[in-house]
Design a protein around this motif. Structure first.
Motif, short mmCIF file in Angstrom:
data_model
loop_
_atom_site.label_atom_id
_atom_site.label_comp_id
_atom_site.label_asym_id
_atom_site.label_seq_id
_atom_site.Cartn_x
_atom_site.Cartn_y
_atom_site.Cartn_z
N VAL A 124 0.81 -1.21 0.00
CA VAL A 124 0.00 0.00 0.00
C VAL A 124 0.85 1.27 0.00
CG1 VAL A 124 -2.01 -1.10 1.03
CG2 VAL A 124 -0.29 -0.06 2.52
N ALA A 125 2.15 1.14 0.29
CA ALA A 125 3.05 2.29 0.23
C ALA A 125 4.49 1.82 0.16
CB ALA A 125 2.85 3.19 1.44
N TRP A 126 5.32 2.60 -0.51
CA TRP A 126 6.75 2.33 -0.54
C TRP A 126 7.47 3.64 -0.77
CZ3 TRP A 126 9.38 3.52 -5.01
CH2 TRP A 126 8.61 3.65 -6.16
N GLU A 127 8.70 3.67 -0.32
CA GLU A 127 9.53 4.87 -0.45
C GLU A 127 10.98 4.44 -0.48
OE1 GLU A 127 10.32 8.89 -0.85
OE2 GLU A 127 8.38 7.88 -0.91
N THR A 128 11.82 5.19 -1.16
CA THR A 128 13.25 4.91 -1.20
C THR A 128 14.01 6.13 -0.69
OG1 THR A 128 13.44 5.71 -3.48
CG2 THR A 128 13.05 3.34 -3.17
N SER A 129 15.24 5.87 -0.22
CA SER A 129 16.08 6.93 0.29
C SER A 129 17.54 6.47 0.26
CB SER A 129 15.68 7.28 1.72
OG SER A 129 16.56 8.25 2.27
N ALA A 130 18.44 7.44 0.27
CA ALA A 130 19.86 7.13 0.36
C ALA A 130 20.26 6.78 1.78
CB ALA A 130 20.68 8.33 -0.13
N ARG A 131 19.36 7.02 2.75
CA ARG A 131 19.65 6.74 4.16
C ARG A 131 18.54 5.89 4.76
NH1 ARG A 131 20.70 12.16 7.20
NH2 ARG A 131 20.56 10.62 8.85
N ALA A 132 18.93 4.95 5.61
CA ALA A 132 17.96 4.12 6.34
C ALA A 132 17.74 4.79 7.70
CB ALA A 132 18.48 2.71 6.51
N THR A 137 7.83 8.53 6.48
CA THR A 137 7.26 8.93 5.20
C THR A 137 6.46 7.79 4.58
OG1 THR A 137 9.05 10.49 4.82
CG2 THR A 137 7.78 9.82 2.90
N THR A 138 6.99 6.60 4.65
CA THR A 138 6.29 5.43 4.11
C THR A 138 4.98 5.21 4.86
OG1 THR A 138 8.45 4.45 3.68
CG2 THR A 138 6.54 3.02 3.44
N LEU A 139 5.01 5.32 6.18
CA LEU A 139 3.80 5.15 6.98
C LEU A 139 2.77 6.23 6.66
CD1 LEU A 139 2.24 3.62 9.13
CD2 LEU A 139 3.48 4.96 10.87
N GLU A 140 3.21 7.46 6.47
CA GLU A 140 2.29 8.55 6.12
C GLU A 140 1.62 8.28 4.78
OE1 GLU A 140 4.68 12.06 6.30
OE2 GLU A 140 4.72 12.05 8.50
N TYR A 141 2.39 7.79 3.80
CA TYR A 141 1.81 7.45 2.49
C TYR A 141 0.80 6.31 2.62
CZ TYR A 141 5.17 10.37 -0.05
OH TYR A 141 5.90 11.42 -0.54
N ARG A 163 -5.32 4.90 2.52
CA ARG A 163 -6.43 4.16 3.11
C ARG A 163 -7.30 5.08 3.95
NH1 ARG A 163 -6.51 -0.75 0.73
NH2 ARG A 163 -4.69 -1.99 1.16
N GLU A 164 -8.53 4.69 4.16
CA GLU A 164 -9.39 5.41 5.09
C GLU A 164 -9.30 4.68 6.42
OE1 GLU A 164 -13.33 5.96 3.58
OE2 GLU A 164 -12.61 6.66 1.66
N VAL A 165 -8.37 5.14 7.25
CA VAL A 165 -8.09 4.48 8.52
C VAL A 165 -8.79 5.24 9.64
CG1 VAL A 165 -6.31 3.76 10.13
CG2 VAL A 165 -5.86 3.71 7.68
N GLU A 166 -9.63 4.52 10.38
CA GLU A 166 -10.31 5.11 11.53
C GLU A 166 -9.46 4.89 12.78
OE1 GLU A 166 -14.34 3.81 11.92
OE2 GLU A 166 -14.67 3.87 9.76
N GLN A 199 -8.26 1.37 14.48
CA GLN A 199 -8.49 0.30 13.51
C GLN A 199 -7.22 -0.18 12.81
OE1 GLN A 199 -11.56 -1.20 12.94
NE2 GLN A 199 -12.09 -0.02 14.76
N LEU A 200 -6.05 0.35 13.20
CA LEU A 200 -4.80 0.02 12.52
C LEU A 200 -3.86 -0.71 13.45
CD1 LEU A 200 -2.90 0.44 10.02
CD2 LEU A 200 -2.05 2.44 11.24
N ILE A 201 -3.28 -1.79 12.96
CA ILE A 201 -2.21 -2.48 13.67
C ILE A 201 -0.99 -2.40 12.77
CG2 ILE A 201 -1.37 -4.67 14.57
CD1 ILE A 201 -4.32 -5.45 15.02
N HIS A 202 0.10 -1.86 13.29
CA HIS A 202 1.31 -1.70 12.51
C HIS A 202 2.41 -2.53 13.15
CE1 HIS A 202 4.97 0.49 11.11
NE2 HIS A 202 4.36 0.27 9.97
N HIS A 203 3.02 -3.41 12.38
CA HIS A 203 4.08 -4.29 12.88
C HIS A 203 5.32 -4.10 12.01
CE1 HIS A 203 6.32 -7.78 14.17
NE2 HIS A 203 6.44 -8.13 12.90
N ALA A 204 6.48 -4.11 12.64
CA ALA A 204 7.73 -3.99 11.91
C ALA A 204 8.67 -5.12 12.32
CB ALA A 204 8.39 -2.65 12.19
#
Length: 67
Positions: free
Chosen positions: A23-31, A38-42, A47-50, A53-58
């Motif tokens: 649902v989102a991706w981003e690239t950068s010269a730095r990790a 930025t990826t999470l914001e995209y 999505r229409e997130v209430e 209602q969101l579970i984010h795992h890394a």
């Protein structure tokens, strides 16, 4: 990390666990945290997130906890 002739390119992606779609991706010269945020914001904008209602795992935590 993707190796390029100009140096490393870091890729951050977020996949919807239910649909298995990216649902989102981003690239950068730095990790760094900015890449991840930025990826999470995209992802949230795509999505229409209430609230509640969101579970984010890394799998990798250092960028998420660096700020």
């Amino acid at each position: 990390m993707v190796a390029t002739s100009e140096g490393p390119l870091w890729l951050s992606g977020i996949r919807d666990a239910f649909s298995r779609r990216v649902v989102a991706w981003e690239t950068s010269a730095r990790a760094d945290a900015d890449l991840v945020l930025t990826t999470l914001e995209y992802a949230l904008a795509s999505r229409e997130v209430e609230p509640g209602q969101l579970i984010h795992h890394a799998d990798h935590g250092c960028q998420y906890t660096s700020i």
